[in-house]
Write an enzyme that holds these catalytic residues in place. Structure first.
Site, PDB file in Angstrom:
ATOM      1  N   GLU A 107       0.858  -1.187   0.000  1.00  0.00           N
ATOM      2  CA  GLU A 107       0.000   0.000   0.000  1.00  0.00           C
ATOM      3  C   GLU A 107       0.890   1.231   0.000  1.00  0.00           C
ATOM      4  O   GLU A 107       1.764   1.370   0.852  1.00  0.00           O
ATOM      5  CB  GLU A 107      -0.905  -0.014   1.236  1.00  0.00           C
ATOM      6  CG  GLU A 107      -1.664   1.276   1.486  1.00  0.00           C
ATOM      7  CD  GLU A 107      -2.487   1.713   0.278  1.00  0.00           C
ATOM      8  OE1 GLU A 107      -3.302   0.924  -0.223  1.00  0.00           O
ATOM      9  OE2 GLU A 107      -2.297   2.868  -0.166  1.00  0.00           O
ATOM     10  N   ALA A 116     -20.810   3.647   3.135  1.00  0.00           N
ATOM     11  CA  ALA A 116     -20.843   2.493   4.050  1.00  0.00           C
ATOM     12  C   ALA A 116     -22.026   1.563   3.822  1.00  0.00           C
ATOM     13  O   ALA A 116     -22.295   0.710   4.656  1.00  0.00           O
ATOM     14  CB  ALA A 116     -20.820   2.964   5.507  1.00  0.00           C
ATOM     15  N   HIS A 153     -24.995  -2.601  -0.510  1.00  0.00           N
ATOM     16  CA  HIS A 153     -26.134  -2.592  -1.422  1.00  0.00           C
ATOM     17  C   HIS A 153     -26.603  -4.022  -1.719  1.00  0.00           C
ATOM     18  O   HIS A 153     -25.854  -4.985  -1.565  1.00  0.00           O
ATOM     19  CB  HIS A 153     -25.751  -1.909  -2.741  1.00  0.00           C
ATOM     20  CG  HIS A 153     -25.290  -0.495  -2.562  1.00  0.00           C
ATOM     21  ND1 HIS A 153     -26.150   0.551  -2.357  1.00  0.00           N
ATOM     22  CD2 HIS A 153     -24.043   0.045  -2.549  1.00  0.00           C
ATOM     23  CE1 HIS A 153     -25.476   1.676  -2.232  1.00  0.00           C
ATOM     24  NE2 HIS A 153     -24.182   1.399  -2.346  1.00  0.00           N
ATOM     25  N   LYS A 180     -26.020   5.644  -8.544  1.00  0.00           N
ATOM     26  CA  LYS A 180     -27.335   5.118  -8.174  1.00  0.00           C
ATOM     27  C   LYS A 180     -28.245   6.232  -7.678  1.00  0.00           C
ATOM     28  O   LYS A 180     -29.405   5.993  -7.384  1.00  0.00           O
ATOM     29  CB  LYS A 180     -27.161   4.040  -7.096  1.00  0.00           C
ATOM     30  CG  LYS A 180     -26.579   2.749  -7.651  1.00  0.00           C
ATOM     31  CD  LYS A 180     -26.422   1.695  -6.582  1.00  0.00           C
ATOM     32  CE  LYS A 180     -25.170   1.919  -5.776  1.00  0.00           C
ATOM     33  NZ  LYS A 180     -23.924   1.807  -6.556  1.00  0.00           N
ATOM     34  N   ARG A 188     -14.118   7.543  -6.837  1.00  0.00           N
ATOM     35  CA  ARG A 188     -14.443   6.223  -7.370  1.00  0.00           C
ATOM     36  C   ARG A 188     -13.476   5.861  -8.494  1.00  0.00           C
ATOM     37  O   ARG A 188     -12.800   6.722  -9.042  1.00  0.00           O
ATOM     38  CB  ARG A 188     -15.875   6.201  -7.906  1.00  0.00           C
ATOM     39  CG  ARG A 188     -16.951   6.646  -6.919  1.00  0.00           C
ATOM     40  CD  ARG A 188     -18.290   6.661  -7.635  1.00  0.00           C
ATOM     41  NE  ARG A 188     -19.410   7.071  -6.815  1.00  0.00           N
ATOM     42  CZ  ARG A 188     -19.835   8.327  -6.684  1.00  0.00           C
ATOM     43  NH1 ARG A 188     -19.205   9.287  -7.309  1.00  0.00           N
ATOM     44  NH2 ARG A 188     -20.880   8.610  -5.933  1.00  0.00           N
ATOM     45  N   CYS A 211     -16.543  13.802  22.789  1.00  0.00           N
ATOM     46  CA  CYS A 211     -17.731  13.570  21.938  1.00  0.00           C
ATOM     47  C   CYS A 211     -18.000  12.077  21.762  1.00  0.00           C
ATOM     48  O   CYS A 211     -19.144  11.627  21.838  1.00  0.00           O
ATOM     49  CB  CYS A 211     -17.525  14.206  20.568  1.00  0.00           C
ATOM     50  SG  CYS A 211     -17.305  15.994  20.581  1.00  0.00           S
ATOM     51  N   CYS A 220     -17.526  18.143  17.808  1.00  0.00           N
ATOM     52  CA  CYS A 220     -16.473  19.175  17.793  1.00  0.00           C
ATOM     53  C   CYS A 220     -15.424  18.897  16.730  1.00  0.00           C
ATOM     54  O   CYS A 220     -14.555  19.727  16.501  1.00  0.00           O
ATOM     55  CB  CYS A 220     -15.848  19.333  19.167  1.00  0.00           C
ATOM     56  SG  CYS A 220     -14.477  18.217  19.528  1.00  0.00           S
TER      57      CYS A 220
END
Length: 511
Positions: free
Chosen positions: A28, A43, A46, A271, A332, A424, A459
């Site tokens: 990577e 996330a 589908h 989509k 994409r 938070c 925050c």
């Protein structure tokens, strides 16, 4: 063997390979896995209902969705099927076409023919459980959608998963089973001799191998050309999404919600986006679909934010604009044919392209793995699973989700569990430290964020960023001024406090 690319596809393939052999390396070029589209999508897992019939994308999407529960088992990652409601309204039909129908004919089209057509289309693709909803059922399930809703379709197969946590979990599971993952390692060439792969050249040296899987995302066309196994082109397409405060929006939509539009009404290759919760409970709106020249272009402008508000104002007319806490975009990797390219090269033996993996790549990942493993078994990867393959990847507890008794126990074992660094998201110092020393180590602020959720609350890091930076510096043994946001070239600090002022005074004194 070598996998180029540490996104969801590459890491999922790596993990599956270790079921048969530990001899796999993931390369990577970024400072962490999940740094491309795998960290910046909405996330959703589908079902395949939004894909064109007959495409490889739809076939693998339907299959991948079916496999998902088993795919995530043992990885310590949350996955739930919240479902999708496809909302039919008068705007689902082009105005010109609607004007040619009587009121009765239009009502029949919207209330019955379109919903039944959606169900029939999905069932033909192998999607099960689709159901037509009346107007009252749509509004009962989702009271915040437009009152102009006429009917709908419920798809129970839609799911939610955190894509970057899943990618990290897959990579760590692969490492547990013997794989090696090298970040900050860019592939600069593929050595091919006599029509066969012989090695992968990187900025850190060459790795000898006879098998390469090209899962390089938006750069897959360039990696394929290095081997002489190209023939497709990736044209980057940016998608922007808005994220809303969980405290305000956690109940705003219960499932994913999308507006149906007749074929031909879409102006872009997507989509269409929609409104959906995250697995953590935030409302999301998006994504957009904008062709860009730069494969690194993850910018988002005020105009794009306003476009998202305008696009979804009709579907959710009262949504709380003021609760937006963040906007992000990803790029994409579509091909010109708008379909996946998954093939063993017939020109270079030992080279497999896994390219064009745009949405629904996250949902399709389990089926993509199946397809690639078919090629790899033909090329010599053992067919019998290893008896010592460990399917369980231990996950770090989330302090925010523990009972008081569990918190007390952990604090007694290590007081850093009681030191909250992110108010938070209620993230403790111990979670940050464990992320830094995890199997795929978090070496910068964004990497810690992806593993622990520090800085992801209302925050947006205002309280915790400098605290996390100090922990990173201490644990890595570096000056805090060397802590970065996301690896090389993303410095966060200019220097010590008042250092620039002191240097200025020194120069003035010398003059």
């Amino acid at each position: 063997m070598v996998i180029v690319g540490g996104g969801i596809t590459g890491c999922a393939i790596a993990r599956e390979i270790t079921r048969y052999t530990p001899d796999v390396v993931v390369l990577e070029k970024e400072s962490d896995v999940a740094c491309g589209a795998s960290k910046a999508n909405n996330a959703e897992v589908h079902s395949g209902i939004g894909e064109d019939a007959g495409t490889l994308k739809q076939k693998l999407n339907v299959r991948g969705n079916y496999l998902y529960d088993e795919f995530v088992r043992g990885l310590g990652v949350d996955f739930k099927r919240q479902g999708l409601i496809i909302v039919v309204t008068p705007r689902s039909v082009p105005e010109e076409a609607a004007r040619q129908l009587s009121d009765e004919e239009l009502r029949e089209l919207l209330e019955r023919k379109i919903p039944e057509g959606i169900v029939a289309y999905g069932e033909k693709a192998g999607i099960k459980g689709l159901r037509v909803l009346s107007r009252s059922e749509v509004l009962q399930r989702e009271p915040n959608v437009t009152p102009e809703a006429v009917a709908g379709v419920f798809d129970p197969n839609y799911g939610l998963v955190c894509p970057y946590k899943l990618t990290i979990a897959l990579a760590e599971s692969a490492v547990i089973n013997g794989a090696r993952v090298f970040t900050n390692t860019e592939v600069t060439g593929i050595r091919v001799e006599d029509g066969r792969v012989r090695g992968v050249v990187t900025g850190r040296g060459e790795i000898s191998t006879g098998l390469v899987v090209n899962a390089a995302g938006v750069f897959a066309d360039e990696v394929a050309e290095m081997a002489g196994a190209g023939g497709f082109r990736i044209h980057p397409r940016k998608g922007a999404t808005l994220l809303f405060d969980r405290e305000v929006t956690s109940e705003y939509v219960r499932s994913s919600v999308a507006l149906f539009r007749m074929p031909g009404m879409k102006k872009e290759h997507s989509k269409g986006g929609g409104a959906m919760p995250t697995i953590e409970g935030n409302l999301q709106l998006g994504p957009t679909a904008v062709e860009v020249e730069d494969k690194y272009d993850t910018s988002i402008s005020a105009e794009e934010i306003e476009e998202i508000f305008e696009r979804f104002h009709y579907l959710l007319p009262e949504f709380p604009r003021e609760a937006v806490i963040s906007a992000f975009s990803g790029v994409r990797a579509p091909t010109l044919e708008e379909d996946f390219v998954i093939e063993a090269s017939d020109r270079v033996h030992g080279f497999i392209n896994v390219a064009g993996i745009q949405s629904p790549g996250l949902a399709s990942a389990p089926a993509i793995v199946e397809m690639v493993m078919g090629f790899l078994h033909e090329m010599g990867i053992p067919r019998n699973p290893r008896p010592d393959f460990d399917p369980v990847r231990p996950a770090v507890p989330r302090f925010a989700e523990l009972s008081d008794d569990e918190r007390d126990r952990l604090i007694r074992e290590d007081p850093r569990w009681g030191h909250i660094v992110c108010r938070c998201e209620y993230v403790s110092e111990a979670e940050v430290v464990r992320a830094i020393h995890s199997l795929i180590p978090a070496r910068d602020l964004d990497a810690v964020k992806r593993r622990t959720r520090v800085g992801m609350g209302r925050c947006q890091g205002g309280f915790c960023t400098h605290r996390v930076a100090a922990i990173l510096a201490r644990e890595l043994g570096i000056p805090v001024t060397e802590v970065t946001k996301s690896g090389e070239g993303s410095a966060v600090f200019m220097g010590e406090t008042k250092d620039i002022l002191a240097r200025g005074r020194g120069e003035a004194d010398r003059s």
